[in-house]
Design a protein around this motif. Structure first.
Motif, mmCIF file in Angstrom:
data_model
loop_
_atom_site.group_PDB
_atom_site.id
_atom_site.type_symbol
_atom_site.label_atom_id
_atom_site.label_comp_id
_atom_site.label_asym_id
_atom_site.label_seq_id
_atom_site.Cartn_x
_atom_site.Cartn_y
_atom_site.Cartn_z
ATOM 1 N N GLU A 82 7.125 -14.661 4.655
ATOM 2 C CA GLU A 82 5.674 -14.411 4.761
ATOM 3 C C GLU A 82 5.435 -12.993 5.275
ATOM 4 O O GLU A 82 4.598 -12.250 4.757
ATOM 5 C CB GLU A 82 5.026 -15.414 5.732
ATOM 6 N N ASN A 83 6.175 -12.623 6.309
ATOM 7 C CA ASN A 83 5.990 -11.297 6.891
ATOM 8 C C ASN A 83 6.474 -10.189 5.953
ATOM 9 O O ASN A 83 5.872 -9.126 5.879
ATOM 10 C CB ASN A 83 6.697 -11.224 8.243
ATOM 11 N N LEU A 114 6.494 -10.344 2.667
ATOM 12 C CA LEU A 114 5.549 -10.221 1.545
ATOM 13 C C LEU A 114 4.354 -9.367 1.969
ATOM 14 O O LEU A 114 3.759 -8.662 1.154
ATOM 15 C CB LEU A 114 5.076 -11.607 1.090
ATOM 16 N N THR A 115 4.009 -9.437 3.252
ATOM 17 C CA THR A 115 2.915 -8.606 3.760
ATOM 18 C C THR A 115 3.361 -7.154 3.889
ATOM 19 O O THR A 115 2.627 -6.228 3.530
ATOM 20 C CB THR A 115 2.485 -9.103 5.152
ATOM 21 N N ALA A 116 4.567 -6.953 4.383
ATOM 22 C CA ALA A 116 5.046 -5.589 4.624
ATOM 23 C C ALA A 116 5.356 -4.851 3.317
ATOM 24 O O ALA A 116 5.299 -3.628 3.273
ATOM 25 C CB ALA A 116 6.289 -5.616 5.506
ATOM 26 N N PRO A 175 3.943 -5.427 -0.159
ATOM 27 C CA PRO A 175 3.153 -6.118 -1.190
ATOM 28 C C PRO A 175 3.557 -5.667 -2.583
ATOM 29 O O PRO A 175 3.756 -4.473 -2.831
ATOM 30 C CB PRO A 175 1.714 -5.724 -0.857
#
Lengths: 326, 338
Positions: free
Chosen positions: A199-200, A202-204, A206
Motif C-alpha cells: 500500500e505504501n 503504491l503511494t510512493a 504511483p
C-alpha cells in the motif's frame, strides 16, 4: 495439535519393549506445525505406504519454531534408541549440534525441506530455493518484457530460504539490465505486513510498479490485496510467489499471480524412503514420487542430496493440484 | 482528570492548580505536537505523504491496532494489562471466518452463514475470552499480567485446535466488507475504528461507568469506600478489551482475505505502545482515549513515512522503541512535578 497428541501416544506405544523389535523406529523432527506447508509435509509422511502398511513406526515431533525444543527432541529420540531421524530444522546453524549428537549415537539423520549446516547428514531431500527464486523472478520479468520497475518482498532477512531465493531473484534480474528494482524490503513471510508495505509503495511510486516478486505466496497475496484496495487492476501487474499454498493456487486460477509449487509430499516421502534404506539395506523405495520425478533418480538411496524439482503452477495444472488438497 | 477530581477534589491553591494544569496540557498536547511535527517533516520530504490516498492508507493501517489500543486503554486505566489480545485476534478471526467461508474443507458444516452471524460469533468469542480473564483478575485477584498471559497461551492453542492449524481462505464477499469495503471513498475499516473510538471517548468522558473506570484505577480503596463496585468495573474492562480484540481479528481476516492461525502474534505490544505513547499511565487512573488515538496514529505515520522513503523496516522498530520510552519519561516527569 492432533499430531502432537498422536506423537505422544505413538511414543508411549513405542517404549513398550515387545512392539518395536523388527520395525524400525523413525522420528521426524519438524520445526513447527502451525503453517500449511509443514502440515501438508507431515500428512504426506503419515500417508507413506511404508507407514500405512505398518512396516515402520513413525513419530512426528513438533519443534514449535524453537531450536532448543528441537535439540531436546533429538535427545529424547537418542535416549529411546530411534533407528533413524528425519530432520527439518528451524535454523541452518542451530540444528548442527543436534545432528552431531545423533551421529555420535550412530543414528542416521536425513534432512528434508530446510537445510542444516552439517557434514554429518546421511542425505538431504529438498528443493533448491535458488532455483525457485530464479523461476518466479523469470516469470515476472518475462511478463513485463524484460524492462520496467519491480519490487521485491523478502522473507525474514538472514533465513536460508530468504538468502537463497534472493540469490535466484538476482540471477534472473541480472539477465534483464533494463529492469530496475525500486523497492526491496522484508515482510517476514506475512500477508498482513506485505499488504501494508505494498500500500505504501503504491503511494510512493504511483503508476510505476510493473512487477512484484514475492519470496513466498503469502506476501504475493498481500500485495494483490493492496493493489485491489488501491482500486487498481491486478492484471496490470506481474506478480509471483513461491510454495503453492492453497490460497495462491486459487489466485493462479483467477489469473492474479504465478506460483512455484514446492512439493512437500515428495520431500517428505523421499526423505522417509532414504531413512528406511539407511536402516534396512535391502529396502526398495515405496513412494510413487520416484516415478513421478524422473529427474530425481533413486540411485540406491545413497545420494548425498536429492533435489526435488519445482513445479510452476499454471492455468492448465491448477485444477489438478487443487484437487489434491481436498 | 475530571474523573479523578470527582472522587478526590483537588485542594491545591490557585497557583499550584495553574502549574499542574500547564503540566497536564503540556503532556496532553506534547504527543499531538510530536504527531504534527512528524507529519510536517514527512509532508516536506515526501510529495506523496499528504495525498488523499496516502492519508486513507495511514488510517486504514491504524484501524486494527487502534481498536486494540482503545480496549487496552480501558484495561490500563484500571491498573490492569491485557496481554491476550493478539491471540484473541487469531481465535475470533478464525471462528468467524469458518462461518463465513465458501471453502468446503475449512468451513463449518452448512456454511457459509450470513456475515452478521459470523461477526456476532467472533465478537462473542472475543468477549468470552475477555470475561474469563476478567473473572480471574477481579474475583480471584490474580495479577492481570499473569491472568492475561495465561489467556495469550490458551487462546492461541484453541485457535490451532479449532482450525487444525490450517488457514481459513475463501471468505464470502459479505464478510469481507468489514475489511475491504468503502462508503463514500472511506474504508469501512476506518469507519468501524472511528465509531469504536467515538463510543469509547463518550463512555470514558461522559458516563458514570467511565468515571468509575478512572476511580477504580486512580484510587481503588477510595472508590470502594465511595460505593463503586470495583470488581465489576475490573471485570467489564476485560470484556470490552476482548470484544474489541475479536472485532479487530475479524477485520484483519477480512482485510487480508484469509484467517490465519498465526495472525496477531505480538499485536498486544503495539496496542500497549499506542496507549503508553498516548500518555495513559500504567499506574492507572490517568489517561485519555484521545491520547491513545494520537499514539496509534503516530506509530502508523512513522511506519508509513519510512516506507514511503524506502527506509529499512528495522529502523521502524528502533524508532517505536524510542517513542515508547520517551513517552513514559514524560509521564514520570509529570508525576514528580505533582
Amino acid at each position: 495439535m492432533k499430531k502432537t497428541l498422536y506423537a505422544i501416544l505413538a511414543t508411549t506405544a513405542l517404549t513398550m519393549p515387545a512392539m518395536a523389535q523388527d520395525k524400525p523406529k523413525i522420528g521426524a523432527a519438524v520445526y513447527g506445525l502451525n503453517a500449511e506447508f509443514m502440515q501438508i509435509w507431515s500428512a504426506a509422511l503419515e500417508d507413506h505406504p511404508a507407514v500405512k502398511e505398518g512396516l515402520v513406526e513413525l513419530t512426528i515431533f513438533d519443534g514449535r519454531y524453537d531450536a532448543l525444543v528441537q535439540q531436546e527432541q533429538f535427545d529424547t529420540m537418542i535416549a529411546q534408541d530411534f533407528d533413524a531421524i528425519i530432520f527439518v530444522p528451524i535454523d541452518i546453524e542451530a540444528g548442527a549440534a543436534a545432528v552431531d549428537a545423533a551421529a555420535a549415537a550412530g543414528i542416521p539423520v536425513v534432512g528434508s525441506n530446510t537445510r542444516v549446516n552439517s557434514d554429518k547428514l546421511k542425505s538431504y531431500v529438498g528443493s533448491d530455493d535458488v532455483k525457485s527464486g530464479y523461476m518466479e523472478a523469470k516469470y515476472v520479468l518475462d511478463k513485463i518484457g524484460c524492462k520496467g520497475e519491480v519490487v521485491i518482498i523478502e522473507g525474514p532477512i538472514g533465513q536460508s530460504a530468504q538468502i537463497s531465493r534472493l540469490e535466484g531473484n538476482m540471477k534472473a534480474l541480472a539477465e534483464c539490465p533494463d529492469v530496475k528494482v525500486i523497492e526491496q524490503q522484508t515482510a517476514n513471510w506475512s500477508r498482513a505486513e506485505a499488504q501494508t508495505l505494498m500500500e505504501n509503495w503504491l503511494t510512493a511510486h504511483p503508476d510505476m510498479i510493473d512487477g512484484v516478486i514475492g519470496q513466498n505466496d503469502e506476501m504475493a497475496l498481500g500485495a494483490i490485496e493492496a493493489i485491489k484496495a488501491a482500486g487498481l487492476n491486478v492484471t496490470d501487474f506481474a506478480i509471483a510467489g513461491i510454495d503453492g499454498i492453497t490460497d495462491a493456487l486459487l489466485a493462479v486460477k483467477a489469473g492474479d499471480m504465478a506460483s512455484i509449487l514446492q512439493d512437500a509430499r515428495a520431500q517428505a516421502q523421499g526423505a522417509l524412503d532414504v531413512a528406511i534404506k539407511s536402516v534396512k539395506p535391502d529396502y526398495e523405495p515405496m513412494s510413487d514420487i520416484w516415478t513421478t520425478y524422473s529427474d530425481m533418480p533413486w540411485n540406491g538411496g545413497t545420494d548425498a542430496e536429492y533435489s526435488v524439482p519445482w513445479t510452476p503452477v499454471t492455468a492448465e495444472n491448477v485444477d489438478a493440484l487443487l484437487a489434491l488438497r481436498q | 482528570m475530571e474523573a479523578k477530581q470527582a472522587v478526590a477534589p483537588g485542594t491545591e491553591g490557585r497557583g499550584a492548580g495553574l502549574k499542574r494544569r500547564l503540566a497536564v496540557y503540556g503532556q496532553k498536547y506534547g504527543i499531538l505536537v510530536a504527531l504534527v511535527l512528524v507529519c510536517l517533516v514527512l509532508a516536506v520530504v515526501n510529495e506523496y505523504f499528504l495525498t488523499a490516498r496516502n492519508i486513507t492508507n495511514v488510517l486504514r493501517q491504524t484501524s486494527i491496532n487502534g481498536i486494540l489500543a482503545v480496549g487496552m486503554t480501558f484495561v490500563i486505566l484500571t491498573r490492569g494489562i491485557d496481554l491476550s489480545v493478539g491471540s484473541v485476534v487469531a481465535l475470533a478471526g478464525i471462528v468467524a471466518a469458518s462461518l463465513a467461508t465458501t471453502s468446503s474443507t475449512a468451513g463449518v458444516a452448512g456454511g457459509p452463514y450470513p456475515a452478521l452471524l459470523a461477526i456476532a460469533a467472533g465478537l462473542s468469542v472475543g468477549m468470552a475470552c475477555g470475561a474469563v480473564s476478567g473473572i480471574v483478575v477481579s474475583r480471584f485477584a490474580v495479577p492481570a499480567f499473569v491472568a492475561t498471559l495465561g489467556m495469550l497461551s490458551a487462546a492461541r492453542g484453541l485457535t490451532l485446535l479449532y482450525g487444525g492449524g490450517r488457514p481459513v481462505p475463501e471468505l464470502t464477499p459479505g464478510f469481507r466488507v468489514i475489511g475491504t469495503g468503502e462508503v463514500a471513498g472511506i474504508p469501512v475499516l476506518v469507519i468501524i475504528f472511528a465509531v469504536v473510538f467515538l463510543i469509547a471517548w463518550w463512555v470514558l468522558s461522559a458516563t458514570r461507568f467511565g468515571r468509575h473506570v478512572y476511580a477504580a484505577g486512580g484510587n481503588p480503596h477510595a472508590a470502594v469506600v465511595s460505593g463503586i463496585n470495583v470488581r465489576r468495573i475490573r471485570f467489564l474492562v476485560y470484556v470490552i478489551s476482548g470484544g474489541l480484540a475479536g472485532l479487530a481479528g475479524m477485520m484483519l481476516a477480512a482485510r487480508t482475505g484469509s484467517a490465519l492461525p498465526q495472525a496477531g502474534i505480538a499485536y498486544e505490544l503495539d496496542a500497549i505502545a499506542a496507549v503508553v505513547i498516548g500518555g495513559t499511565s500504567l499506574a492507572g487512573g490517568v489517561g485519555r482515549v484521545t491520547g491513545t488515538l494520537i499514539g496509534a496514529l503516530l506509530i502508523s505515520v512513522v511506519n508509513n513515512g519510512l516506507d514511503l522513503m524506502g527506509v529499512e523496516s528495522y529502523y521502524q522498530q528502533v524508532i517505536k522503541g524510542v517513542l515508547i520510552v520517551a513517552a513514559v519519561m514524560l509521564d514520570q516527569a509529570r508525576h514528580r512535578r505533582e
